[in-house]
Design a protein around this motif. Structure first.
Motif, mmCIF file in Angstrom:
data_model
loop_
_atom_site.group_PDB
_atom_site.id
_atom_site.type_symbol
_atom_site.label_atom_id
_atom_site.label_comp_id
_atom_site.label_asym_id
_atom_site.label_seq_id
_atom_site.Cartn_x
_atom_site.Cartn_y
_atom_site.Cartn_z
ATOM 1 N N SER A 190 0.986 -1.203 0.006
ATOM 2 C CA SER A 190 -0.026 -0.060 -0.027
ATOM 3 C C SER A 190 0.830 1.225 0.016
ATOM 4 O O SER A 190 1.975 1.204 0.246
ATOM 5 C CB SER A 190 -0.919 0.026 1.346
ATOM 6 N N THR A 191 0.271 2.456 -0.186
ATOM 7 C CA THR A 191 1.026 3.563 -0.243
ATOM 8 C C THR A 191 1.429 4.006 1.180
ATOM 9 O O THR A 191 2.502 4.528 1.383
ATOM 10 C CB THR A 191 0.041 4.796 -0.793
ATOM 11 N N VAL A 192 0.680 3.579 2.145
ATOM 12 C CA VAL A 192 1.106 4.014 3.535
ATOM 13 C C VAL A 192 2.311 2.864 3.761
ATOM 14 O O VAL A 192 3.175 3.551 4.476
ATOM 15 C CB VAL A 192 0.092 3.802 4.545
ATOM 16 N N ALA A 193 2.317 1.797 3.339
ATOM 17 C CA ALA A 193 3.275 0.851 3.781
ATOM 18 C C ALA A 193 4.607 1.394 3.050
ATOM 19 O O ALA A 193 5.586 1.296 3.861
ATOM 20 C CB ALA A 193 2.896 -0.641 3.239
ATOM 21 N N GLU A 194 4.257 1.876 1.962
ATOM 22 C CA GLU A 194 5.634 2.515 1.200
ATOM 23 C C GLU A 194 6.219 3.798 1.810
ATOM 24 O O GLU A 194 7.429 3.811 1.764
ATOM 25 C CB GLU A 194 5.238 2.660 -0.235
ATOM 26 N N LYS A 195 5.231 4.322 2.279
ATOM 27 C CA LYS A 195 5.651 5.626 3.097
ATOM 28 C C LYS A 195 6.455 5.208 4.291
ATOM 29 O O LYS A 195 7.415 5.971 4.538
ATOM 30 C CB LYS A 195 4.411 6.655 3.351
ATOM 31 N N LEU A 196 5.831 4.149 4.891
ATOM 32 C CA LEU A 196 6.953 3.900 6.149
ATOM 33 C C LEU A 196 8.069 3.255 5.974
ATOM 34 O O LEU A 196 9.130 3.560 6.470
ATOM 35 C CB LEU A 196 5.718 2.653 7.119
ATOM 36 N N ASP A 197 8.052 2.512 4.699
ATOM 37 C CA ASP A 197 9.332 1.890 4.161
ATOM 38 C C ASP A 197 10.379 2.891 3.777
ATOM 39 O O ASP A 197 11.516 2.450 3.983
ATOM 40 C CB ASP A 197 9.190 0.946 3.375
#
Length: 261
Positions: free
Chosen positions: A227-234
């Protein structure tokens, strides 16, 4: 200006103000504040202590910030601590650059500081602002900005905030301006892209998204999925310095917040 000179200048200003302003808790000068109505003003000394001496929740909030950012960091970069107590404001805290842009001011609202978990999260958010907007990341002296023009100045080509903007905000045609502070604009944008943000407040502008994502990165487990949120955290996991900060904060607050290793 050196840290010692800046600290002395702050103390001189507070002393001068004391002659023409009200006196609050423990002898602190009281000033008018746009968010909190009025604030007690404390100078941050070179050892991280406050002048005049604070007590109660005022001191507790400062101590919590020094645990988040470390006492050495707070003593090095924060010149002034401003404390309000306004039930009419839903703002917990905010930071902004001092007139000498190498240094920062922390303002906190005691009326919204009683929830320790929320306070820690908020101060991590504010710490994220200082880390990503300091002058080595964002230059205040650039006339024409070819990267990302922020209230604090022009983002450096290799800055964290510019990398975040290019990765996650450049594709939006309806994105709020980087200087946006209008909650209605943020809410409308959030509703259109809800799955892209860790909170509705993150949709305010790219700077707030970066700080909210940093706070979530520190407090939550490493993400899975695409997800975009997961990518932002990554995104933060790709910076060793942020990973080290995450580990330190989680260890510091492990008992307070029940954070696992």
């Amino acid at each position: 200006m050196t840290r010692a000179a800046a600290s002395l200048a702050t103390l001189v200003v507070i002393a001068l103000l004391a002659g023409c302003a009200a006196v609050g808790q423990g002898g602190a000068v009281t000033e008018t504040d746009d968010d909190f109505g009025s604030v007690d003003v404390y100078a941050v000394l070179e050892d991280g202590s406050l002048s005049p001496t604070a007590s109660g929740l005022t001191q507790d909030v400062w101590d919590t910030f020094t645990r988040v950012a470390t006492l050495d960091f707070a003593a090095e970069v924060v010149l002034e601590y401003r404390v309000g107590d306004s039930d009419d404001s839903d703002t917990l805290a905010y930071v902004y650059q001092d007139d000498d842009l190498e240094y920062w001011v922390l303002a906190a609202n005691l009326a919204t500081s009683g929830d320790h978990e929320q306070l820690v999260a908020t101060l991590i958010h504010e710490y994220g602002h200082i880390l990503t907007l300091e002058t080595s990341e964002v230059s205040p002296d650039v006339g024409v900005c070819s990267t990302l023009d922020l209230d604090e100045g022009c983002a450096a080509e290799d800055s964290v905030v510019f990398a975040f903007q290019r990765r996650f905000w450049s594709g939006y045609e309806d994105a709020p301006d980087p200087a946006n502070s209008d909650a209605d604009v943020a809410w409308e944008f959030y509703l259109e892209h809800e799955d892209d943000f860790v909170s509705d407040y993150a949709a305010t502008n790219v700077v707030e998204d970066l700080a909210e994502t940093f706070m979530t990165f520190v407090l939550e487990d490493e993400p899975t999925g695409t997800s975009t949120v997961a990518e932002k955290l990554d995104f933060f996991w790709r910076y060793p310095e942020f990973v080290a900060i995450r580990e330190r904060i989680r260890a510091e607050f492990a008992d307070d917040l029940g954070l696992a290793d």
